[in-house]
Scaffold this motif. Sequence first.
Motif, PDB file in Angstrom:
ATOM      1  N   THR A  72      63.313  18.679  17.105  1.00 30.65           N
ATOM      2  CA  THR A  72      63.273  17.950  18.489  1.00 30.65           C
ATOM      3  C   THR A  72      64.470  17.003  18.399  1.00 30.65           C
ATOM      4  O   THR A  72      64.866  16.755  19.378  1.00 30.65           O
ATOM      5  N   ARG A 110      67.554  16.791  20.784  1.00 28.05           N
ATOM      6  CA  ARG A 110      67.782  15.240  21.367  1.00 28.05           C
ATOM      7  C   ARG A 110      69.456  14.895  21.150  1.00 28.05           C
ATOM      8  O   ARG A 110      70.264  14.687  22.024  1.00 28.05           O
ATOM      9  N   GLU A 112      62.473  26.454  22.263  1.00 28.66           N
ATOM     10  CA  GLU A 112      63.127  25.186  22.857  1.00 28.66           C
ATOM     11  C   GLU A 112      64.548  25.061  22.406  1.00 28.66           C
ATOM     12  O   GLU A 112      65.413  24.632  23.489  1.00 28.66           O
ATOM     13  N   GLU A 130      60.282  21.031  27.373  1.00 24.38           N
ATOM     14  CA  GLU A 130      61.102  20.260  28.458  1.00 24.38           C
ATOM     15  C   GLU A 130      62.364  20.971  28.650  1.00 24.38           C
ATOM     16  O   GLU A 130      62.624  21.049  29.801  1.00 24.38           O
ATOM     17  N   LEU A 145      57.541  20.051  34.199  1.00 29.33           N
ATOM     18  CA  LEU A 145      58.174  19.359  33.299  1.00 29.33           C
ATOM     19  C   LEU A 145      57.455  17.889  33.390  1.00 29.33           C
ATOM     20  O   LEU A 145      57.279  17.188  32.171  1.00 29.33           O
ATOM     21  N   THR A 170      56.223  15.834  29.683  1.00 29.36           N
ATOM     22  CA  THR A 170      56.882  14.832  29.188  1.00 29.36           C
ATOM     23  C   THR A 170      56.662  13.263  29.753  1.00 29.36           C
ATOM     24  O   THR A 170      56.736  12.333  29.141  1.00 29.36           O
ATOM     25  N   GLU A 171      55.890  13.491  30.881  1.00 29.63           N
ATOM     26  CA  GLU A 171      55.570  12.162  31.680  1.00 29.63           C
ATOM     27  C   GLU A 171      56.795  11.283  31.893  1.00 29.63           C
ATOM     28  O   GLU A 171      56.887  10.108  31.958  1.00 29.63           O
ATOM     29  N   ASN A 172      58.046  12.049  31.746  1.00 34.02           N
ATOM     30  CA  ASN A 172      59.229  11.237  32.104  1.00 34.02           C
ATOM     31  C   ASN A 172      59.371  10.867  33.662  1.00 34.02           C
ATOM     32  O   ASN A 172      59.478  11.401  34.167  1.00 34.02           O
TER      33      ASN A 172
END
Length: 380
Positions: free
Chosen positions: A161, A165, A200, A259, A291, A295-297
């Motif tokens: 991950t 990123r 991913e 995501e 999404l 992620t709660e983005n």
Amino acid sequence: MDDTLLRTLTPRVIGVLCRRGADFATAEDAVQEALLEAVRRWPHDPPRDPQGWLVTVAWRKFLDAVRADMSRRRREEQVEAEPPHGPGAASDDTLRLYFLCTHPTLTPSSAVALTLRAVGGLSTRQIAQAYLVPEATMAQRISRAKRAVSGVRLDRPGDVTTVLRVLYLVFNEGYTGDVDLAAEAIRLTRELRAMVDAPEVSGLLALMLLHHARRPARTRADGSLVPLAEQDRGQWDTELIAEGVEVLQAALVRDRLGEYQAQAAVAALHADARTVAETDWVQIVEWYDELVRLTENPVARLNRAVAVGEADGARAGMAALSELDPGLPRFTAAAAYLHERDGDRATAARLYAQAAGTATSAAERDHLTRQAARLHVERA
């Protein structure tokens, strides 16, 4: 001299030296010296085994640098009994280097710089130009990063991950100087996908390909931004779109949604629409729902509000937007767009001007300023 071959071999050779016991900083320096020697010798005397040649020369450089240290003598004795590296070892070593360069102890900027240097094979000068900083500044950043990870032992699996990123950060830098960082990020993500069996990784690759496909239509000749709705879709790269969709579908069927896969699905729906009017906004909202769940983005929530405005009407979009923090990046620009869609041009013009004042780039600021000016002219 095949620059692409050298850049591909660089992380493998560094990984071999680290596996043999070299600390990262000294190994990276030794490989850079070996590469310089390769540039001098290979045009006249190309080796039959380029990787083996680089490993031999780099290891010799490493031993020369640390021969006075008795602990290094013990490592040298251990290596004499080590079997030759094989194809599988090359992939393992490169993957270890991905994890090392994106170690959690590094800041994002340091991780990006170290990844481009050690895994990407770019020179310090190229990286400095790409990030518009002096070469000496970038050299210091890379040196600090190398020192920070020199004592790190990768005796446990790394965090994919974090690697993803960092690669996405590289991709989003786009193109500056003489290095196309978007293309470089795609190249490195392709390599990672060949080494790591994770949906991913495919999701990120698909997302990059689908965004990159729209790049030719994203700006005008004068450098100004072209919104998605106004882009000439004939300029989109259909081959990249087809590849991105294929990679995404292969990831989605494994039913391990993440995501990057969700973001790529949104990008694929935009790419699939032949015209703005044919965009499937209902499905886009559904993917944004996924999404947000993953992620709660807050930025994902902001984009979802705009999509709701397209699918269910501007007022529905404004209702969704009202639930978010007005301090979010691009919140005001989104509010301006939705007010314009609702027919409130006066409020939209004011909000566009307000958003321009907080824009993070000159191109974005100019675009928002033009939007405000356009509405003022239309109202006059």
